[in-house]
Design a protein around this motif. Structure first.
Motif, mmCIF file in Angstrom:
data_model
loop_
_atom_site.group_PDB
_atom_site.id
_atom_site.type_symbol
_atom_site.label_atom_id
_atom_site.label_comp_id
_atom_site.label_asym_id
_atom_site.label_seq_id
_atom_site.Cartn_x
_atom_site.Cartn_y
_atom_site.Cartn_z
ATOM 1 N N LEU A 115 1.734 8.977 -18.049
ATOM 2 C CA LEU A 115 0.583 9.854 -18.264
ATOM 3 C C LEU A 115 0.891 11.296 -17.878
ATOM 4 O O LEU A 115 0.646 12.224 -18.647
ATOM 5 N N THR A 116 1.429 11.489 -16.682
ATOM 6 C CA THR A 116 1.669 12.861 -16.203
ATOM 7 C C THR A 116 3.011 13.414 -16.658
ATOM 8 O O THR A 116 3.208 14.622 -16.686
ATOM 9 N N MET A 117 3.953 12.529 -16.988
ATOM 10 C CA MET A 117 5.341 12.878 -17.310
ATOM 11 C C MET A 117 6.099 13.394 -16.093
ATOM 12 O O MET A 117 7.273 13.737 -16.182
ATOM 13 N N ASN A 118 5.454 13.466 -14.944
ATOM 14 C CA ASN A 118 6.106 13.781 -13.680
ATOM 15 C C ASN A 118 6.659 12.500 -13.050
ATOM 16 O O ASN A 118 6.474 11.409 -13.587
ATOM 17 N N ILE A 119 7.281 12.618 -11.893
ATOM 18 C CA ILE A 119 7.855 11.460 -11.212
ATOM 19 C C ILE A 119 6.773 10.409 -10.943
ATOM 20 O O ILE A 119 5.625 10.737 -10.650
ATOM 21 N N ASP A 120 7.131 9.149 -11.093
ATOM 22 C CA ASP A 120 6.205 8.047 -10.822
ATOM 23 C C ASP A 120 6.258 7.754 -9.322
ATOM 24 O O ASP A 120 7.213 7.149 -8.816
ATOM 25 N N PHE A 121 5.239 8.183 -8.604
ATOM 26 C CA PHE A 121 5.233 8.054 -7.145
ATOM 27 C C PHE A 121 5.336 6.595 -6.695
ATOM 28 O O PHE A 121 5.920 6.302 -5.650
ATOM 29 N N SER A 122 4.806 5.685 -7.491
ATOM 30 C CA SER A 122 4.805 4.278 -7.106
ATOM 31 C C SER A 122 6.205 3.664 -7.120
ATOM 32 O O SER A 122 6.423 2.591 -6.563
ATOM 33 N N LYS A 123 7.178 4.349 -7.753
ATOM 34 C CA LYS A 123 8.532 3.801 -7.873
ATOM 35 C C LYS A 123 9.513 4.442 -6.888
ATOM 36 O O LYS A 123 10.682 4.042 -6.839
ATOM 37 N N ILE A 124 9.052 5.426 -6.114
ATOM 38 C CA ILE A 124 9.987 6.148 -5.253
ATOM 39 C C ILE A 124 10.546 5.263 -4.144
ATOM 40 O O ILE A 124 11.762 5.241 -3.899
ATOM 41 N N GLU A 125 9.672 4.503 -3.476
ATOM 42 C CA GLU A 125 10.125 3.770 -2.297
ATOM 43 C C GLU A 125 11.223 2.767 -2.640
ATOM 44 O O GLU A 125 12.134 2.540 -1.819
#
Length: 377
Positions: free
Chosen positions: A111-121
């Protein structure tokens, strides 16, 4: 033909002021440093709320010097891992490589085309020492998840604000809500195409860390803390007085420039009504200042040809993902499906100050008339 960008028209708005600024510097004999740089630093402090500003030659240098400064202070060491978005310009990767560090890309949010925060960890390892969040296209990429990860893993949060000067977060409880004040340290670019652009290259580092700022300032001046006394193996990376003077004309107008861009984007969103087209999402974490207005469609090449045949230039940011550039040579393994889909379907529409309301309407009408192969899945 409606051009994708007309920098002459953009700068003509400030024509007399820019001419006076250039002549002022030319007649002063002060071309490196001096009062124009002092004023630039003060304006950037006001815009970002950051206590420390270090002008540098360009945005990539700003990112690289941040990392090298952290290495010099012992907060990073060569070989450490830096998490970055997979969907970003290659400069984000280059800065990490130049500093002798290892980029670890994380896939994009569709949706945002920015980094997917949920996948960082899932990408954090014992070697991870920092997260570089990129406010791509002018949309704030910041989330309370970053603060939680910073605290739990002892990470440094670096902001790549090359496309986001003036953007604001709507997350409550942050010390600052402005791009450049959300993390520990941030990099800006003033490449001519940016929302606030110089007439050449330019960049800046902003931070609340006085020691880091002092270190970066020294590194950027050949590693010299005083004349002919080089304490680090530094580089030559300075914003010159001429470019600072041009930026000093534009920076006080940042709110006006930002609002004009937002209004043009809102007009696009109101007028474009084609099921084959995916519009930029409404931001959930912050203000979008639309450095680029990026739509998506399954048949990207056909749309671009159709628009060009109707007298409209477009662009792609970026039609080959950074992870798939030849210089990466298959370096990055993992699931980057969203990033690759964005690269295959994105189209950037004209959004600059050269556009009239009538031209936006013309572009929207043409997009609505497009009948390609199908919507994005």
């Amino acid at each position: 033909m409606i051009p994708f960008l007309d920098l002459k028209a953009v700068n003509d708005r400030f024509g007399d002021q820019i001419s006076r600024a250039i002549n002022r510097v030319a007649n002063s004999g002060l071309y490196i440093g001096g009062p124009e740089l002092d004023r630039f630093e003060n304006l950037m402090k006001k815009i970002t709320g950051a206590p420390e500003v270090v002008p540098v030659a360009n945005g990539t240098d700003a990112l690289t010097l941040i990392l090298e400064g952290l290495i010099t202070l012992g907060q990073l060491k060569p070989g450490d891992e830096i998490i970055i978005p997979a969907n970003t310009y290659i400069a984000s990767f280059i800065a990490v490589w130049r500093a002798g560090l290892r980029p670890v890309p994380v896939d994009a949010d569709p949706l945002t085309m920015n980094i997917d925060f949920s996948k960082i960890e899932d990408s954090i390892s014992p070697a991870t020492k920092a997260i570089m969040t990129v406010h791509l296209y002018g949309l704030i990429a910041f989330d309370p998840i970053l603060i939680d990860l910073k605290n739990r893993y002892g990470l440094v949060i670096i902001e790549d604000c090359a496309q986001a000067i003036g953007a604001k977060s709507i997350i409550k409880g942050l010390c600052s809500n402005v791009a450049g004040g959300l993390g520990d340290v941030a990099a800006f670019s003033f490449y001519p195409t940016k929302n606030i652009g110089a007439l050449g290259d330019g960049g800046a580092v902003v931070t609340g860390n006085t020691q880091l700022a002092k270190t970066i300032r020294t590194l950027a001046n050949y590693g010299s803390d005083r004349r002919y006394h080089n304490i680090y193996k530094g580089v030559n990376s300075r914003l010159d007085a001429m470019q600072a003077a041009v930026l000093n004309v534009k920076l006080p107008c940042i709110d006006e420039i930002t609002m004009r861009r937002i209004k043009r984007a809102e007009k696009y969103c109101h007028l474009i009504n084609n099921p084959l087209i995916t519009l930029p999402c409404s931001p959930g974490s912050g203000q979008h200042i639309y450095h680029q207005f990026v739509i998506r469609t399954q048949d990207r090449d056909s749309l671009r040809r159709f628009l060009y045949d109707n007298g409209i230039e477009t662009d792609c940011h970026y039609n080959v993902a950074a992870i798939d550039q030849p210089c990466c040579s298959g370096e990055f393994k993992g699931d980057f499906n969203v990033t690759r889909q964005i690269a295959a379907t994105c189209v950037s529409l004209p959004i600059g100050d050269h556009l009239s309301d009538g031209q936006i309407g013309t572009i929207a009408d043409a997009i609505n008339a497009f009948s390609g192969s199908g919507p994005i899945n």
